[in-house]
Scaffold this motif. Structure first.
Motif, PDB file in Angstrom:
ATOM      1  N   MET A  64      -1.996   1.429  15.658  1.00 17.53           N
ATOM      2  CA  MET A  64      -1.775   0.234  16.479  1.00 17.53           C
ATOM      3  C   MET A  64      -1.594  -0.998  15.596  1.00 17.53           C
ATOM      4  SD  MET A  64      -4.343   0.800  19.680  1.00 17.53           S
ATOM      5  CE  MET A  64      -3.924  -0.721  20.472  1.00 17.53           C
ATOM      6  N   ILE A  65      -2.420  -1.117  14.569  1.00 16.48           N
ATOM      7  CA  ILE A  65      -2.294  -2.258  13.658  1.00 16.48           C
ATOM      8  C   ILE A  65      -0.995  -2.173  12.880  1.00 16.48           C
ATOM      9  CG2 ILE A  65      -3.280  -3.313  11.582  1.00 16.48           C
ATOM     10  CD1 ILE A  65      -6.044  -2.563  12.766  1.00 16.48           C
ATOM     11  N   PHE A  66      -0.635  -0.978  12.438  1.00 15.48           N
ATOM     12  CA  PHE A  66       0.613  -0.781  11.691  1.00 15.48           C
ATOM     13  C   PHE A  66       1.815  -1.226  12.524  1.00 15.48           C
ATOM     14  CE2 PHE A  66       4.230   1.994  10.682  1.00 15.48           C
ATOM     15  CZ  PHE A  66       4.406   1.680   9.342  1.00 15.48           C
ATOM     16  N   TRP A  67       1.914  -0.743  13.749  1.00 15.05           N
ATOM     17  CA  TRP A  67       3.058  -1.090  14.588  1.00 15.05           C
ATOM     18  C   TRP A  67       2.996  -2.531  15.067  1.00 15.05           C
ATOM     19  CZ3 TRP A  67       7.219   1.292  13.846  1.00 15.05           C
ATOM     20  CH2 TRP A  67       7.219   2.642  13.508  1.00 15.05           C
ATOM     21  N   SER A  68       1.798  -3.056  15.262  1.00 21.22           N
ATOM     22  CA  SER A  68       1.663  -4.470  15.635  1.00 21.22           C
ATOM     23  C   SER A  68       2.175  -5.380  14.526  1.00 21.22           C
ATOM     24  CB  SER A  68       0.210  -4.810  15.944  1.00 21.22           C
ATOM     25  OG  SER A  68      -0.217  -4.142  17.087  1.00 21.22           O
ATOM     26  N   LEU A  69       1.882  -5.004  13.290  1.00 21.32           N
ATOM     27  CA  LEU A  69       2.374  -5.794  12.154  1.00 21.32           C
ATOM     28  C   LEU A  69       3.896  -5.780  12.099  1.00 21.32           C
ATOM     29  CD1 LEU A  69       1.728  -7.475   9.663  1.00 21.32           C
ATOM     30  CD2 LEU A  69       1.594  -5.351   8.374  1.00 21.32           C
ATOM     31  N   TRP A  70       4.493  -4.609  12.291  1.00 17.49           N
ATOM     32  CA  TRP A  70       5.954  -4.531  12.292  1.00 17.49           C
ATOM     33  C   TRP A  70       6.550  -5.324  13.449  1.00 17.49           C
ATOM     34  CZ3 TRP A  70       9.012  -3.740   8.526  1.00 17.49           C
ATOM     35  CH2 TRP A  70       8.628  -2.944   7.466  1.00 17.49           C
ATOM     36  N   CYS A  71       5.929  -5.260  14.608  1.00 18.26           N
ATOM     37  CA  CYS A  71       6.411  -6.045  15.748  1.00 18.26           C
ATOM     38  C   CYS A  71       6.297  -7.533  15.456  1.00 18.26           C
ATOM     39  CB  CYS A  71       5.623  -5.705  17.010  1.00 18.26           C
ATOM     40  SG  CYS A  71       5.999  -4.089  17.689  1.00 18.26           S
ATOM     41  N   SER A  72       5.211  -7.957  14.822  1.00 15.42           N
ATOM     42  CA  SER A  72       5.035  -9.367  14.476  1.00 15.42           C
ATOM     43  C   SER A  72       6.117  -9.836  13.514  1.00 15.42           C
ATOM     44  CB  SER A  72       3.657  -9.589  13.845  1.00 15.42           C
ATOM     45  OG  SER A  72       2.649  -9.344  14.775  1.00 15.42           O
ATOM     46  N   ILE A  73       6.424  -9.016  12.528  1.00 17.13           N
ATOM     47  CA  ILE A  73       7.478  -9.366  11.564  1.00 17.13           C
ATOM     48  C   ILE A  73       8.828  -9.478  12.269  1.00 17.13           C
ATOM     49  CG2 ILE A  73       8.775  -8.519   9.567  1.00 17.13           C
ATOM     50  CD1 ILE A  73       6.063  -7.351   8.571  1.00 17.13           C
ATOM     51  N   PHE A  74       9.134  -8.504  13.130  1.00 14.67           N
ATOM     52  CA  PHE A  74      10.404  -8.548  13.851  1.00 14.67           C
ATOM     53  C   PHE A  74      10.487  -9.767  14.758  1.00 14.67           C
ATOM     54  CE2 PHE A  74      12.670  -7.742  17.810  1.00 14.67           C
ATOM     55  CZ  PHE A  74      13.955  -7.621  17.304  1.00 14.67           C
ATOM     56  N   LEU A  75       9.404 -10.080  15.470  1.00 16.51           N
ATOM     57  CA  LEU A  75       9.421 -11.222  16.381  1.00 16.51           C
ATOM     58  C   LEU A  75       9.532 -12.541  15.627  1.00 16.51           C
ATOM     59  CD1 LEU A  75       6.809 -10.015  18.988  1.00 16.51           C
ATOM     60  CD2 LEU A  75       9.270 -10.277  19.327  1.00 16.51           C
ATOM     61  N   TYR A  77      11.147 -12.910  12.790  1.00 17.19           N
ATOM     62  CA  TYR A  77      12.554 -12.969  12.406  1.00 17.19           C
ATOM     63  C   TYR A  77      13.435 -13.321  13.601  1.00 17.19           C
ATOM     64  CZ  TYR A  77      17.212 -11.510  11.105  1.00 17.19           C
ATOM     65  OH  TYR A  77      18.564 -11.477  10.887  1.00 17.19           O
ATOM     66  N   ASP A  78      13.117 -12.759  14.761  1.00 18.55           N
ATOM     67  CA  ASP A  78      13.897 -13.037  15.961  1.00 18.55           C
ATOM     68  C   ASP A  78      13.820 -14.516  16.333  1.00 18.55           C
ATOM     69  OD1 ASP A  78      15.575 -12.171  18.085  1.00 18.55           O
ATOM     70  OD2 ASP A  78      13.851 -12.235  19.433  1.00 18.55           O
ATOM     71  N   ALA A  79      12.630 -15.102  16.276  1.00 16.51           N
ATOM     72  CA  ALA A  79      12.491 -16.535  16.577  1.00 16.51           C
ATOM     73  C   ALA A  79      13.247 -17.372  15.549  1.00 16.51           C
ATOM     74  CB  ALA A  79      11.020 -16.936  16.592  1.00 16.51           C
ATOM     75  N   TYR A  80      13.210 -16.956  14.294  1.00 23.00           N
ATOM     76  CA  TYR A  80      13.951 -17.645  13.235  1.00 23.00           C
ATOM     77  C   TYR A  80      15.450 -17.613  13.529  1.00 23.00           C
ATOM     78  CZ  TYR A  80      15.697 -18.676   8.556  1.00 23.00           C
ATOM     79  OH  TYR A  80      16.363 -19.223   7.494  1.00 23.00           O
ATOM     80  N   LYS A  81      15.942 -16.431  13.901  1.00 15.85           N
ATOM     81  CA  LYS A  81      17.364 -16.264  14.195  1.00 15.85           C
ATOM     82  C   LYS A  81      17.770 -17.070  15.426  1.00 15.85           C
ATOM     83  CE  LYS A  81      18.583 -12.317  15.705  1.00 15.85           C
ATOM     84  NZ  LYS A  81      18.849 -10.900  15.922  1.00 15.85           N
ATOM     85  N   ILE A  82      16.949 -17.040  16.468  1.00 14.25           N
ATOM     86  CA  ILE A  82      17.251 -17.774  17.697  1.00 14.25           C
ATOM     87  C   ILE A  82      17.264 -19.274  17.445  1.00 14.25           C
ATOM     88  CG2 ILE A  82      16.307 -18.373  19.969  1.00 14.25           C
ATOM     89  CD1 ILE A  82      15.486 -15.448  20.246  1.00 14.25           C
ATOM     90  N   SER A  83      16.318 -19.755  16.649  1.00 13.02           N
ATOM     91  CA  SER A  83      16.255 -21.203  16.399  1.00 13.02           C
ATOM     92  C   SER A  83      17.484 -21.667  15.626  1.00 13.02           C
ATOM     93  CB  SER A  83      14.975 -21.561  15.664  1.00 13.02           C
ATOM     94  OG  SER A  83      14.918 -20.933  14.413  1.00 13.02           O
ATOM     95  N   HIS A  84      18.049 -20.815  14.793  1.00 10.45           N
ATOM     96  CA  HIS A  84      19.278 -21.194  14.081  1.00 10.45           C
ATOM     97  C   HIS A  84      20.503 -21.129  14.980  1.00 10.45           C
ATOM     98  CE1 HIS A  84      18.132 -22.096  10.041  1.00 10.45           C
ATOM     99  NE2 HIS A  84      17.357 -21.012   9.962  1.00 10.45           N
ATOM    100  N   GLN A  85      20.472 -20.313  16.016  1.00  9.03           N
ATOM    101  CA  GLN A  85      21.589 -20.226  16.948  1.00  9.03           C
ATOM    102  C   GLN A  85      21.750 -21.523  17.737  1.00  9.03           C
ATOM    103  OE1 GLN A  85      20.734 -16.895  19.453  1.00  9.03           O
ATOM    104  NE2 GLN A  85      21.975 -15.487  18.245  1.00  9.03           N
ATOM    105  N   PHE A  86      20.653 -22.178  18.042  1.00 13.41           N
ATOM    106  CA  PHE A  86      20.694 -23.325  18.919  1.00 13.41           C
ATOM    107  C   PHE A  86      20.691 -24.659  18.169  1.00 13.41           C
ATOM    108  CE2 PHE A  86      18.962 -19.951  21.594  1.00 13.41           C
ATOM    109  CZ  PHE A  86      19.878 -20.010  22.614  1.00 13.41           C
ATOM    110  N   GLU A  87      20.942 -24.617  16.874  1.00 14.14           N
ATOM    111  CA  GLU A  87      20.988 -25.873  16.100  1.00 14.14           C
ATOM    112  C   GLU A  87      22.289 -26.602  16.365  1.00 14.14           C
ATOM    113  OE1 GLU A  87      20.286 -25.012  12.004  1.00 14.14           O
ATOM    114  OE2 GLU A  87      18.138 -25.235  12.274  1.00 14.14           O
TER     115      GLU A  87
END
Length: 87
Positions: A64-75, A77-87
């Motif tokens: 659970m911790i392993f997959w939670s960490l990967w999900c946190s990293i992906f999310l 990155y996703d927020a980073y990507k989304i914030s650059h889309q709306f600049e």
């Protein structure tokens, strides 16, 4: 005047608490709510497993911790990507 949001703050928020980065950006609110509910369920399940004292608790919590960490990293990155889309 453009509504500027801090890209790194949005990524950090999504990494720490899933979905908060989307709320900060004020984008993908429904996605943020669904992810936040999943985040709460994962941690409630973790607490229940710890309290149960089952022999398989360690292995389940590890994954659970392993997959939670990967999900946190992906999310993050996703927020980073989304914030650059709306600049």
């Amino acid at each position: 005047m453009k509504n500027e949001k801090n890209v790194l703050l949005a990524s950090f928020l999504n990494f720490i608490v899933w979905g908060f980065g989307y709320f900060y950006l004020n984008k993908h609110i429904v996605k943020g709510i669904v992810i936040l509910v999943l985040y709460v369920l994962v941690w409630l399940l973790s607490v229940l497993l710890i309290l149960s004292g089952s022999p398989i608790t360690f292995s389940v919590l590890f994954w659970m911790i392993f997959w939670s960490l990967w999900c946190s990293i992906f999310l993050a990155y996703d927020a980073y990507k989304i914030s650059h889309q709306f600049e």
